[in-house]
Scaffold this motif. Structure first.
Motif, PDB file in Angstrom:
ATOM      1  N   VAL A 197      22.618 -13.918 -12.084  1.00 28.79           N
ATOM      2  CA  VAL A 197      23.799 -12.651 -11.964  1.00 28.79           C
ATOM      3  C   VAL A 197      23.446 -11.367 -11.356  1.00 28.79           C
ATOM      4  O   VAL A 197      24.351 -10.987 -10.028  1.00 28.79           O
ATOM      5  CB  VAL A 197      24.023 -12.246 -13.288  1.00 28.79           C
ATOM      6  N   LEU A 198      22.386 -11.465 -10.999  1.00 26.39           N
ATOM      7  CA  LEU A 198      22.156 -10.137 -10.348  1.00 26.39           C
ATOM      8  C   LEU A 198      21.851 -10.228  -8.720  1.00 26.39           C
ATOM      9  O   LEU A 198      22.289  -9.569  -8.263  1.00 26.39           O
ATOM     10  CB  LEU A 198      20.397  -9.496 -10.597  1.00 26.39           C
ATOM     11  N   ARG A 199      21.506 -11.675  -8.066  1.00 26.77           N
ATOM     12  CA  ARG A 199      21.005 -11.611  -7.037  1.00 26.77           C
ATOM     13  C   ARG A 199      20.470 -11.421  -6.502  1.00 26.77           C
ATOM     14  O   ARG A 199      20.165 -10.828  -4.591  1.00 26.77           O
ATOM     15  CB  ARG A 199      22.575 -12.078  -6.032  1.00 26.77           C
ATOM     16  N   ASP A 200      18.948 -10.590  -6.906  1.00 25.85           N
ATOM     17  CA  ASP A 200      18.012 -10.122  -6.474  1.00 25.85           C
ATOM     18  C   ASP A 200      17.165 -10.116  -7.224  1.00 25.85           C
ATOM     19  O   ASP A 200      16.954  -9.771  -8.210  1.00 25.85           O
ATOM     20  CB  ASP A 200      18.586  -8.351  -6.667  1.00 25.85           C
ATOM     21  N   ARG A 201      15.836 -10.511  -6.540  1.00 24.17           N
ATOM     22  CA  ARG A 201      15.172 -11.122  -7.310  1.00 24.17           C
ATOM     23  C   ARG A 201      14.334 -10.527  -7.727  1.00 24.17           C
ATOM     24  O   ARG A 201      13.464 -10.429  -9.221  1.00 24.17           O
ATOM     25  CB  ARG A 201      13.859 -11.894  -5.932  1.00 24.17           C
ATOM     26  N   ASP A 202      14.291  -8.576  -7.282  1.00 26.67           N
ATOM     27  CA  ASP A 202      13.165  -8.096  -7.554  1.00 26.67           C
ATOM     28  C   ASP A 202      13.881  -7.865  -9.263  1.00 26.67           C
ATOM     29  O   ASP A 202      13.372  -7.722 -10.982  1.00 26.67           O
ATOM     30  CB  ASP A 202      13.647  -6.466  -7.054  1.00 26.67           C
ATOM     31  N   LEU A 203      15.464  -7.615  -9.424  1.00 30.59           N
ATOM     32  CA  LEU A 203      15.993  -7.432 -10.538  1.00 30.59           C
ATOM     33  C   LEU A 203      15.806  -8.334 -11.612  1.00 30.59           C
ATOM     34  O   LEU A 203      15.615  -8.445 -12.868  1.00 30.59           O
ATOM     35  CB  LEU A 203      17.474  -7.060  -9.805  1.00 30.59           C
TER      36      LEU A 203
ATOM     37  N   MET B 198      23.473 -22.532 -12.763  1.00 33.34           N
ATOM     38  CA  MET B 198      22.171 -22.245 -13.277  1.00 33.34           C
ATOM     39  C   MET B 198      22.055 -22.820 -14.879  1.00 33.34           C
ATOM     40  O   MET B 198      20.776 -22.593 -15.353  1.00 33.34           O
ATOM     41  CB  MET B 198      22.296 -20.498 -13.177  1.00 33.34           C
ATOM     42  N   LEU B 199      22.917 -22.192 -15.968  1.00 30.75           N
ATOM     43  CA  LEU B 199      22.712 -22.192 -16.769  1.00 30.75           C
ATOM     44  C   LEU B 199      22.667 -24.048 -17.366  1.00 30.75           C
ATOM     45  O   LEU B 199      21.779 -24.896 -18.181  1.00 30.75           O
ATOM     46  CB  LEU B 199      23.814 -22.267 -18.051  1.00 30.75           C
TER      47      LEU B 199
ATOM     48  N   SER C 184      30.870 -18.386  -6.919  1.00 27.81           N
ATOM     49  CA  SER C 184      31.996 -17.018  -7.611  1.00 27.81           C
ATOM     50  C   SER C 184      30.498 -17.159  -8.714  1.00 27.81           C
ATOM     51  O   SER C 184      29.326 -17.692  -9.167  1.00 27.81           O
ATOM     52  CB  SER C 184      32.665 -17.600  -7.899  1.00 27.81           C
ATOM     53  N   GLU C 185      31.061 -15.543  -9.175  1.00 30.32           N
ATOM     54  CA  GLU C 185      29.202 -15.767 -10.021  1.00 30.32           C
ATOM     55  C   GLU C 185      29.440 -16.776 -12.177  1.00 30.32           C
ATOM     56  O   GLU C 185      28.794 -16.518 -12.067  1.00 30.32           O
ATOM     57  CB  GLU C 185      30.320 -13.909 -11.456  1.00 30.32           C
ATOM     58  N   ASN C 186      30.174 -16.653 -11.794  1.00 34.52           N
ATOM     59  CA  ASN C 186      31.142 -17.052 -12.957  1.00 34.52           C
ATOM     60  C   ASN C 186      30.742 -19.368 -12.515  1.00 34.52           C
ATOM     61  O   ASN C 186      29.782 -19.620 -13.703  1.00 34.52           O
ATOM     62  CB  ASN C 186      32.270 -17.496 -13.692  1.00 34.52           C
TER      63      ASN C 186
END
Lengths: 359, 181
Positions: B45-51, B139-140, B131-133
């Motif tokens: 969802v966030l596409r940022d490892r730190d977040l 991943m889920l 896409s986000e979905n």
């Protein structure tokens, strides 16, 4: 292992490798907050506690037997239809109790005894395998109608997921990506004589022939934006299975010498066809074109009619075989290959254009 | 949820009950069991490892606070956990938006921290091309192990939509990564 399974495994392994493990940080931060506490239940004397456990176990054992009996007696129906419909009757433990092969093609392609007693996923996977081996389901004929007859929504959803996952996985092992129409059917729906339950539920009241190929049904419903209620579609039909609207219009235009208008999808008995209208000087010509092969099946040209039976080799498009009205005068002869209505149209159009130019 | 799991508590539900009673080791055990699922979901969802790391830690801090409110015979533990992750991410995104002002430099849609890591081709493909979905669904299913109908309930989408997006996403990935498989 299928490509999808490899992808999933690779993703799991990569995520596992990069996921941080900061449990120590987490526990260190717990000191700053306490979990929301629920008031502790007052405990009675130990003997009462043991008595409660014993009673609970007795209920579990007795209830377990009743539960098993009730679940075993439940029945739902899952129908897998790739033009060779097979209906699985499934109990509450998702085991196939009986199998019904619903047309002659299903009888020749599938071995019903092979499925009884298996879990639904295994039965659907095996049936899919047999349909592919028997060339009933292929990359070019990739549509499947999956119907679940069950009034309890959660149960219907669970069976649908199990069946569609098994179908997709089995098909993908053969590099076939199925296009699937899914529908939940009420237990009140009964099959029509000679038509499988899934087809009855899908086509009843739509004006669409119940014996059409699933791929044609899927293409028709999707193209006309007329997917029936309670029916969902996922996946896409084989790209090479149908000729395009543009091709159909071009075929009719080339045959007639005119300019075809937009084609509409329709049914010629159980065949999916395009109907293309071409304005002529003396009215509209109507060409019926197979949506699958793009060949002209019939042409209603003002003054002429051609029609071929299914399977008959195509004549030169637009060439009349018989005049549509009256008998041929005794003194006239009309060689079969001589008259081209397209040329007639072009001639008269030329006359009109010439007249317009000189006035 | 079937009858058996409501009568005989599942191991995860036992852990949650112990967390509710203040057992830190139970929280550590749950963290060990589900950190990959939570991190993978957050990353999708966030596409940022730190977040995503922050979301992982925050999720389990909230599990510590909320364990007492988990009801047996409610959601399965993993969907309850991922529901917390979803709320954590929603809060993080809201905070991100309130910090933005007109003069602030544009925050890039994705950061390339995960791209710095070698040999993460599938993860990179998932995060960059879907896409986000589609990212969430893949991943889920692949990492968190949710069934499609559980994903449909979690994302509040029809089951057929989830199946369709899942198949489309895998088709995209197969096309991109075909030779590597």
């Amino acid at each position: 292992m299928s490509d999808n399974e490899k992808l999933n495994l690779a993703l799991r392994q990569e995520i596992s490798a990069i996921t941080p493990n900061r449990v120590d940080d987490l526990l260190a931060r717990l000191g700053e907050q306490q979990p929301d506490q629920q008031p502790e239940a007052k405990r009675g004397p130990r003997s009462v506690y043991r008595g409660l456990i014993a009673a609970a176990l007795a209920v579990v054992v007795l209830g377990g037997g009743l539960f098993y009996g009730l679940r075993s007696a439940q029945r739902s129906t899952v129908i897998l239809d790739a033009n060779a419909p097979v209906a699985f009757t499934v109990d509450g433990f998702d085991r196939v109790r009986s199998v019904r092969l619903e047309n002659a093609r299903a009888v020749s392609a599938l071995d019903a005894e092979h499925f009884t007693g298996k879990k639904l996923e295994a039965a659907v996977a095996d049936a899919t395998e047999q349909l592919i081996t028997g060339n009933v389901l292929s990359a070019n004929e990739n549509a499947v109608l999956l119907s679940v007859q069950e009034d309890r929504d959660a149960r219907a959803e669970k069976l649908m997921e199990a069946a569609s996952t098994a179908l997709t996985a089995a098909a993908e092992k053969h590099e076939i990506a199925p296009a699937v129409l899914t529908q939940t059917v009420s237990e009140r729906v009964k099959p029509t004589a000679g038509v499988s339950l899934g087809r009855t539920a899908l086509t009843d009241g739509t004006g669409v022939p119940s014996d059409a190929a699933v791929l044609d049904l899927l293409y028709y419903f999707s193209s006309e934006n007329a997917v029936p209620e309670d029916t969902q579609v996922y996946g896409t039909w084989a790209e090479t299975a149908f000729c395009s609207v543009e091709q159909a219009v071009r075929t009719a235009s080339d045959a007639s010498g005119g300019t075809g208008e937009a084609a509409s999808l329709s049914w010629d008995h159980s065949r999916l066809v395009y109907v293309v209208r071409v304005p002529m000087w003396n009215g509209d010509a109507v060409y019926t074109i197979s949506a699958r092969t793009g060949e002209i099946l019939s042409a209603e040209i003002p003054g002429w009619t051609t029609e071929r039976a299914p399977g008959e080799p195509p004549e030169v498009p637009g060439v009349p075989q018989t005049p549509s009205t009256g008998s041929v005068p005794e003194t006239s002869t009309v060689p079969e290959q001589e008259v081209d209505p397209g040329a007639v149209y072009r001639f008269f159009k030329g006359v009109v254009d010439f007249w317009d130019a000189i006035i | 949820m079937d009858m058996w799991s409501s009568v005989i508590p599942h191991a995860d539900e036992t852990l949650i009950q112990r967390i509710a009673q203040g057992e830190q080791q139970a929280l550590a055990a749950l963290y060990e069991r589900y950190r990959e699922a939570v991190f993978g979901y957050a990353l999708s969802v966030l596409r940022d490892r730190d977040l995503a790391e922050d979301a992982l830690q925050e999720t389990f801090l909230q599990v510590w606070s909320a364990a007492a409110r988990y009801v047996l015979r409610g959601k399965s533990p993993v969907t309850w956990l991922l529901g917390i992750t979803k709320n954590v991410m929603r809060t993080m995104r809201r905070k991100q938006l309130t910090l933005l002002d007109e003069n602030a430099p544009e925050i890039p849609e994705t950061t390339d921290r995960f791209l710095e890591v070698e040999n993460r081709m599938v993860t990179r493909a998932v995060l960059a091309k879907l896409s986000e979905n589609e990212r969430e669904i893949v991943m889920l299913h692949a990492v968190a192990g949710l069934k499609h109908r559980e994903i449909a309930a979690h994302l509040e989408l029809p089951l057929s939509t989830v199946l369709s997006k899942y198949n489309r996403a895998l088709k995209k990935l197969r096309t991109m990564l075909g030779d590597m498989l």
